[in-house]
Scaffold this active site. Structure first.
Site, mmCIF file in Angstrom:
data_model
loop_
_atom_site.group_PDB
_atom_site.id
_atom_site.type_symbol
_atom_site.label_atom_id
_atom_site.label_comp_id
_atom_site.label_asym_id
_atom_site.label_seq_id
_atom_site.Cartn_x
_atom_site.Cartn_y
_atom_site.Cartn_z
ATOM 1 C CD GLU A 1 17.159 -91.392 42.005
ATOM 2 O OE1 GLU A 1 17.342 -91.539 40.531
ATOM 3 O OE2 GLU A 1 16.559 -90.499 42.304
ATOM 4 C CE LYS B 1 25.320 -91.997 34.012
ATOM 5 N NZ LYS B 1 24.918 -92.981 32.942
ATOM 6 N NE ARG C 1 15.561 -90.389 31.849
ATOM 7 C CZ ARG C 1 16.254 -89.303 31.981
ATOM 8 N NH1 ARG C 1 17.488 -88.900 31.487
ATOM 9 N NH2 ARG C 1 15.584 -88.190 32.659
ATOM 10 N NE ARG D 1 19.978 -89.145 26.400
ATOM 11 C CZ ARG D 1 21.026 -89.255 27.200
ATOM 12 N NH1 ARG D 1 20.983 -90.597 28.140
ATOM 13 N NH2 ARG D 1 21.873 -88.404 27.348
ATOM 14 C CD GLU E 1 18.806 -95.926 32.029
ATOM 15 O OE1 GLU E 1 18.266 -94.701 32.019
ATOM 16 O OE2 GLU E 1 19.759 -96.303 31.502
ATOM 17 C CG PHE F 1 15.097 -92.246 37.753
ATOM 18 C CD1 PHE F 1 14.934 -90.925 37.071
ATOM 19 C CD2 PHE F 1 15.586 -93.299 37.050
ATOM 20 C CE1 PHE F 1 15.262 -90.811 35.813
ATOM 21 C CE2 PHE F 1 16.319 -93.085 35.801
ATOM 22 C CZ PHE F 1 16.028 -91.890 35.050
ATOM 23 N NE ARG G 1 24.122 -82.587 28.846
ATOM 24 C CZ ARG G 1 24.075 -83.756 28.835
ATOM 25 N NH1 ARG G 1 24.381 -84.570 30.083
ATOM 26 N NH2 ARG G 1 23.678 -84.751 27.815
ATOM 27 C CE LYS H 1 26.991 -87.324 32.395
ATOM 28 N NZ LYS H 1 26.238 -87.452 31.188
HETATM 29 P P1 AMP Z 1 24.510 -90.159 30.474
HETATM 30 O O1 AMP Z 1 23.997 -91.065 29.557
HETATM 31 O O2 AMP Z 1 26.039 -90.461 30.860
HETATM 32 O O3 AMP Z 1 24.460 -88.630 30.013
HETATM 33 O O4 AMP Z 1 23.636 -90.314 32.005
HETATM 34 C C1 AMP Z 1 22.545 -90.049 31.991
HETATM 35 C C2 AMP Z 1 21.689 -91.052 31.759
HETATM 36 O O5 AMP Z 1 21.798 -91.995 32.813
HETATM 37 C C3 AMP Z 1 20.205 -90.682 31.792
HETATM 38 O O6 AMP Z 1 19.955 -90.317 30.561
HETATM 39 C C4 AMP Z 1 19.536 -92.036 32.100
HETATM 40 O O7 AMP Z 1 19.209 -92.933 30.880
HETATM 41 C C5 AMP Z 1 20.690 -92.916 32.985
HETATM 42 N N1 AMP Z 1 20.115 -93.134 34.293
HETATM 43 C C6 AMP Z 1 20.477 -94.154 34.938
HETATM 44 N N2 AMP Z 1 20.035 -94.194 36.199
HETATM 45 C C7 AMP Z 1 19.581 -92.961 36.386
HETATM 46 C C8 AMP Z 1 18.949 -92.415 37.487
HETATM 47 N N3 AMP Z 1 18.752 -93.063 38.658
HETATM 48 N N4 AMP Z 1 18.514 -90.864 37.424
HETATM 49 C C9 AMP Z 1 18.588 -90.455 36.223
HETATM 50 N N5 AMP Z 1 19.130 -90.950 35.184
HETATM 51 C C10 AMP Z 1 19.670 -92.308 35.343
#
Ligand code: AMP
Length: 551
Positions: A235, A237, A242, A257, A285, A324, A398, A404
């Site tokens: 998907e 990002k 969130r 979040r 998101e 999502f 996690r 990611k």
């Molecule tokens: P990070 O902030 O780098 O840890 O990445 C995780 C965050 O990406 C999640 O908490 C979401 O806010 C965001 N996110 C964006 N797109 C998605 C998606 N398709 N699925 C899950 N999380 C996503």
């Protein structure tokens, strides 16, 4: 309350964690469901379960007035006693000893009193507090005030309360933790563990569920190896914030979040939610989105943290929710269902604007994934989420079911304004490049850093020839040059800096590409540097906030 206080004292009396959990577990076993729910919350040093998002709003001055009035001790004396303990509960316990008329008090009455204090305004908070304190013996008062102050200070972490629940009802600690992750409420967790209700950890609408998180990976190959799945789902990002949306009939609540309620910040989502036609819990998101285009995070930032949003801001920066995941649908908890099922149900809802579905693509091998990753980056996205299609939704975790894949933070296109002769191995060549972005306000170029690395010897030799020709002023060790050479630089972070006129400096910049294809008037702007700074490195940056939220 006396039994609660006795259990608390016994827990405080030992430093052995095993002994603490055993003592607390034995106490928990004596309680009925309602008291168990209360006791577990109070033992974790809370007056209310976090999911109720309530606060007492009781200040030190009201508390000390009440203690002073009941104990008939003056400020000096109370101050002296406080200095002995440095703990509100211990202080109140000693100060009140002998001046109350103790009578049995149930945890239900404690709960009612806390609620009465919460709902009373200002000075009126003193009355229910005083009425209760007058009925408590010293030990109970000590613990009642500990609950009120929000700290037990008896060497009991939430983890130990979980362990005590496990001990009390013979449930594996992992199971307790799992239930806790779903409920986000230690009282509810205790009751479910007592009743043996672990089945599909049922989600309760309007109690925020902790968000499932993703682990970072560097390459598509690593994504496949770590996930160990034959086929993965990808998907986009999305670079927003969130959001969890709970909807039941006309009741709609949103959570961020860190599980704070953010309903007021996004009225367009609230207004549109009744049209969903089902009771749901979405994970997604929030993005700023206008005329079919996603706006920059910088724009979305203007919408964050608000209790109310004025009409013009709503018009300038409208938001959408890109969904999502679906955790609950019409009374059915879905977190233990595979992602494939949850997505299918989600697609079946026929959602309309401002509710969008995350763009999904399947990848069958690392090369395929790499291709999708490249395309996503070309669309200007932050990166790609890689998900195991068969995975359940694991709240608060996690794990490896969500990964990611991110590009390096960001790069900037800059122009070289000055060059310096190198040292050592680089003696005799112009190898250090000061570079600038454009300040759109003044139209001038402002320096933001100096890069030494990233070019091959051949490139440096070529650049030396070019820069010698482009020199506008020879300062000996340094040459000012016509601003014509555009470079793409990567960097680790941005700092405020007095050294440059721009006010910013990139840390550890490295040249990733020579952008001879890019005209100087298309380089990045100071505004963009400031935006990246705010977004990632400033005091109020999103990154900093989310790090806090995860702990
Ligand atoms: P990070 O902030 O780098 O840890 O990445 C995780 C965050 O990406 C999640 O908490 C979401 O806010 C965001 N996110 C964006 N797109 C998605 C998606 N398709 N699925 C899950 N999380 C996503």
């Amino acid at each position: 309350m006396l039994e609660f206080a006795r259990a608390g004292s016994a827990v405080a009396a030992t430093s052995a964690t095993l002994e603490k959990t055993r003592t607390l577990g034995a106490y928990f076993r004596t309680l009925d469901d309602d008291d168990l729910r209360r006791a577990a919350v109070y033992m974790s040093g809370r007056a209310f379960p976090p999911s109720q998002r309530r606060t007492l709003g009781l200040g030190w001055s009201t508390l000390s007035k009440v203690v002073s009035s009941v104990s008939r001790r003056d400020e000096d004396e109370l101050g002296r006693i406080f200095r002995k303990h440095s703990d509100l509960g211990d202080w109140a316990g000693e100060a009140l000893d002998g001046s109350t008329l103790p009578a049995p008090v149930t945890l239900g009455e404690i709960e009612a009193t806390l609620e009465a204090i919460r709902t009373a305004r200002g000075n009126a908070k003193a009355a229910p507090l005083e009425a209760m304190v007058r009925r408590l013996d010293a030990e109970s008062a000590r613990f009642f005030i500990k609950i009120i102050s929000g700290e037990m200070r008896i060497g009991l972490s939430e983890g130990l309360v979980e362990a005590a629940i496990a001990e009390a009802f013979g449930v594996p600690i992992t199971q307790v933790k799992r239930v806790h992750l779903v409920t986000g409420d230690i009282g509810e967790t205790a009751v479910r563990c007592k009743r043996g209700e672990f089945e599909a950890g049922t989600v309760t609408l309007f109690q925020p569920v902790r968000f499932m998180l993703a682990s970072p990976v560097e390459t598509p190959g690593e994504a496949f190896t770590r996930m160990g799945a034959g086929t993965v789902w990808t998907e986009e990002k999305y670079d927003g914030v969130r959001c969890q949306l709970h909807r039941q009939a006309s009741r709609i609540e949103l959570f961020s979040r860190d599980l704070k309620e953010t309903t007021g910040a996004f009225p367009e989502l609230v207004d549109a939610a009744p049209a969903i036609g089902h009771d749901v819990l979405f994970d997604g998101e929030v993005l700023a989105h206008r005329d079919g285009r996603v706006l920059r995070f910088f724009e979305l930032q203007r919408r964050l943290g608000r209790k109310k949003v004025e009409e013009d801001l709503r018009r300038d920066v409208p938001v959408v929710l890109v969904i999502f995941d679906l955790l609950w649908l019409d009374g059915r908890t879905l977190i233990d269902e595979p992602l494939t099922t949850r997505r299918k149900l989600l697609e079946g809802l026929g959602l309309e604007h401002p509710f969008l579905l995350a763009r999904l693509e399947e990848a069958t091998d690392p090369e395929h994934l790499d291709r999708i990753f490249k395309e996503t980056r070309e669309r200007g996205n932050e990166g790609l989420m890689v998900k195991d299609p068969l995975s359940p939704y694991t709240p608060g975790r996690r794990g490896l079911a969500w990964l990611k894949l991110k590009r390096p933070l960001a790069t900037l296109d800059v122009v070289v304004t000055a060059v310096e002769w190198g040292h050592g191995k680089r003696r005799g060549v112009l190898s250090d490049y000061t570079f600038a972005v454009r300040d759109t306000g003044s139209g001038k170029l402002v320096n933001v850093g100096k890069a030494y690395s990233g070019l091959t010897d051949a490139e440096i030799a070529e650049f030396t020839r070019r820069f010698l020709e482009m020199t506008t002023e020879d300062q000996g060790y340094r040459r000012m040059v016509r601003p014509e050479v555009v470079l793409e630089v990567a960097f680790d972070s941005i700092q405020h800096s007095a050294r440059h006129l721009s006010g910013f400096a990139l840390r550890f910049p490295r040249i990733v590409r020579i952008r001879d294809d890019k005209p100087v008037d298309e380089i990045d702007t100071l505004e963009r540097v400031a935006e990246l700074y705010d977004r990632y490195f400033g005091e109020k940056s999103e990154v900093a906030l989310s790090e806090v939220a995860e702990t």
